[in-house]
Design an enzyme around this catalytic site. Sequence first.
Site, short mmCIF file in Angstrom:
data_model
loop_
_atom_site.label_atom_id
_atom_site.label_comp_id
_atom_site.label_asym_id
_atom_site.label_seq_id
_atom_site.Cartn_x
_atom_site.Cartn_y
_atom_site.Cartn_z
N HIS B 244 67.35 22.15 82.39
CA HIS B 244 67.77 23.50 82.02
C HIS B 244 66.71 24.06 81.09
O HIS B 244 66.25 23.37 80.18
CB HIS B 244 69.13 23.44 81.32
CG HIS B 244 69.80 24.76 81.18
ND1 HIS B 244 69.34 25.74 80.33
CD2 HIS B 244 70.89 25.29 81.79
CE1 HIS B 244 70.13 26.81 80.43
NE2 HIS B 244 71.08 26.56 81.30
N ARG B 264 70.51 35.04 78.65
CA ARG B 264 69.56 35.84 79.43
C ARG B 264 70.30 36.78 80.38
O ARG B 264 69.88 37.93 80.56
CB ARG B 264 68.63 34.91 80.21
CG ARG B 264 67.56 34.29 79.32
CD ARG B 264 66.77 33.20 80.03
NE ARG B 264 67.56 31.97 80.14
CZ ARG B 264 67.63 31.20 81.22
NH1 ARG B 264 66.95 31.52 82.29
NH2 ARG B 264 68.37 30.10 81.22
#
Lengths: 256, 622
Positions: B244, B264
Amino acid sequence: MSKDVEFRIWRGEGGQGGFANYRVEVNEGEVVLDLVHRLQATQAPDLAVRWNCKAGKCGSCSAEINGRPRLLCMTRMSTLPAGQPVVLTPLRAFPSIRDLVTDVSFNYAKAREVPSFVPPAELKPGEYRMRQEDVNRSQEFRKCIECFLCQDTCHAVRDHEENKAAFAGPRFLMRVAELDMHPLDAAAEAGLDRRADAQDVHGLGYCNITKCCTEVCPEHIRITDNALIPLKERVADRKYDPLVWLGSKIGLRPKS
Amino acid sequence: MDSYDVVVVGAGGAGLRAAIEAREQGLRVAVICKSLFGKAHTVMAEGGIAAAMGNVNSGDSWQVHFRDTMRGGKFLNHWRMAELHATEAPERVWELETWGALFDRTTDGRISQRNFGGHEYPRLAHVGDRTGLELIRTLQQKVVSLQQQDFKESGDYEARLKVFQEYTVTRVLKEGDRVAGVFGYVRESGQFFSIAAPAVVLATGGIGKSFKVTSNSWEYTGDGHALALLAGASLLNMEFVQFHPTGMVWPPSVKGILVTESVRGDGGVLRNSEGRRFMFDYVPEVFKGQYAQTEEEADRWYADPDHNRRPPELLPRDEVARAINSEVKAGRGTAHGGVQLDVSSRLPAEEIIRRLPSMYHQFKELADVDITREPMEVGPTCHYVMGGVEVDPDTAASPAVAGLYAAGEVAGGMHGSNRLGGNSLSDLLVFGRRAGLHAARYAAGLTTRPVVDQAQLDAAAAEALAPFAEGGENPYTLHQELQQTMNDLVGIIRRAGEMKQALDRLAVLRRRAARVTVEGHRQFNPGWHLALDLRNMLLASECVARAGLLRRESRGGHTREDWPGMDRDWRRVNLVCTLDEDGIAVQRQANPPVRSDLLALFEREELAKYFTPEELADEQGR
């Protein structure tokens, strides 16, 4: 950067045991669980502790640090008083299994006693419509990670073993409140009265709103103000509202 | 010995969904969980559940979701799993609402959906940034409601669905080629247990605890992967491990803890130490045209997604993780070896706290960082394994062992070489349900039940007790060495020499692990538990390294510095691991061709990036 700190950890089984002392190196930024892990890897390989996520999300590593119920993974060493030993003990309100691990089955038994969400018969999956404002309250309670720190600290349980049979504890009274405030819960239609049950089955009356549960909640849920007090008010309304009383006598269903 | 129709190993999203389904089919079901009920790794999922409900953008459909999933996995996914997943995910989400789940809402009262990397439309049903908790609690409460039903009918909550908490399975038992039950130990007492059952569903999650820097919890030791291998089943595409892009990097004790992709999705941007939004420099060839090329366009996209392209911060995870790795390596990282993830300059403080409460809390309490006022420092962390037990896409059954099923992270195929964020929770529900259903049908359809063989029980007991022999090493030391090995030598960027070195070290570790010694007695002994976990972690790690060495290309969660390009010929190849007397063997196996109508969902120019001209010619000839 690193320094040695003294730990006093309760070790034993089934309630029999005593404190063991350890000196262990502490580095910047570490939490208490890091030190328990370091002890396991170096000095005490069979030191029993529950833990899973080490990120404050699963609620497994509950114990008492210097007598206060906390998550080992969210308590930074830098927040504890310097120059004093760190005292670790298991949750006091539950039977000891070994070292820092307790038997928390009380909580699972209580969870089963709260009737589940009742889906509205007329809505099919995908047809549920709820406004954000109306789900905010129950959502706050669903932040609960079931660490059971509130159950451990609540004096109605902590100091009164005999209350356990009749009292669900803050976590599960909050669960009743959550369902009672769910905009689509059809409990009433199914003949369930969550408010009456809160008082009669789950022991809401034992709570005298000292807010100890709220203080220890690692998720900062306002258990007392937002769940328990409103639930008490709802119980009181139900009991003393003459229209509700009349309705219940002549067979009208009380509209929540 | 207890006897059940279906035993589910694991009580996360996939395991509980499987158990609910098998119980609703009318069978008796046991759920075995290594931890307490409700603590499974699923609880840590943050961003959401991907399902093409089209609540926020009505342009969404299962076809678009399918397309995104295949692109995210660089077309190595088993197309049938990706198809079932995309078509069934909405039903699985709506069903959760009927069990009491409370998702965040749209203004018209439906389930809200958020943007995420690689998803063309806002698609993730969510509850702030604690969606996994909502999922696990809802399934847990559904289990309780079924138990309440049974209590009403029989006076026994556990008449048809029992959860065995803090029980660990160490062996799947067999009669000939079919499953006969499970063997393991009870943590509290240290005693052994065994359950006779014709069908076993593995739902044990991933393998991240073999890596030093990981977002994974204590439970993620590759148990199901190892149990499957030991039972004679095969593992698919184990070389694909997802790092990740955004784990915490500071302070060291929290390194690896996840920072949700929602940061994000909700507008957060990545910057290097020079302040540059570097992701614009890393849009790969296959995704050119789908992502914005300027900051202005990227910023306009949040308000007007129909006329602007997505910000490159929302590329699939493998791309973003590699980009961060490159920036740090090029000397443009932060003081602690990460990059900056900033949402403070993008959203008002109260909005950040509303949308990302756990992140706010996590950084405040663990790192003294206020994310509403300053950027976070982040870097890649081992997060997910795409590889797993080879299963039939429709039934989740192992083709090698009758009665063995696998669902969720432990199963392979669905995500190809890289999983999109949000596709994990939906995977758990879609294939958890399918595994439960088909395990139940299989068990119900048997005329004779398999019999558990005493010799296997004795062998399993001897194996589990071996760590109490004296004179061996401390299991914690071995675990640390394993984590360091996998992190350094089979990590985000791989090279042949390093993987060979890793295999040598793993061979040594395996020999040493056979002789570890634990102190103390059998009751709730964490050292003993780790000693048993080591076998599983070593098997899974060896599969990752062996398959990784063999696959000479870079694709998704497998990046070779010595083979940097994606190779269309390799797309047709699955690597399959099995266990024999000599250890792990890896074989090549053809990846089945994608059904025509599904291929027709893509432009030919895009397909030409992934498929060989011959494959596409064959397709046209059909």
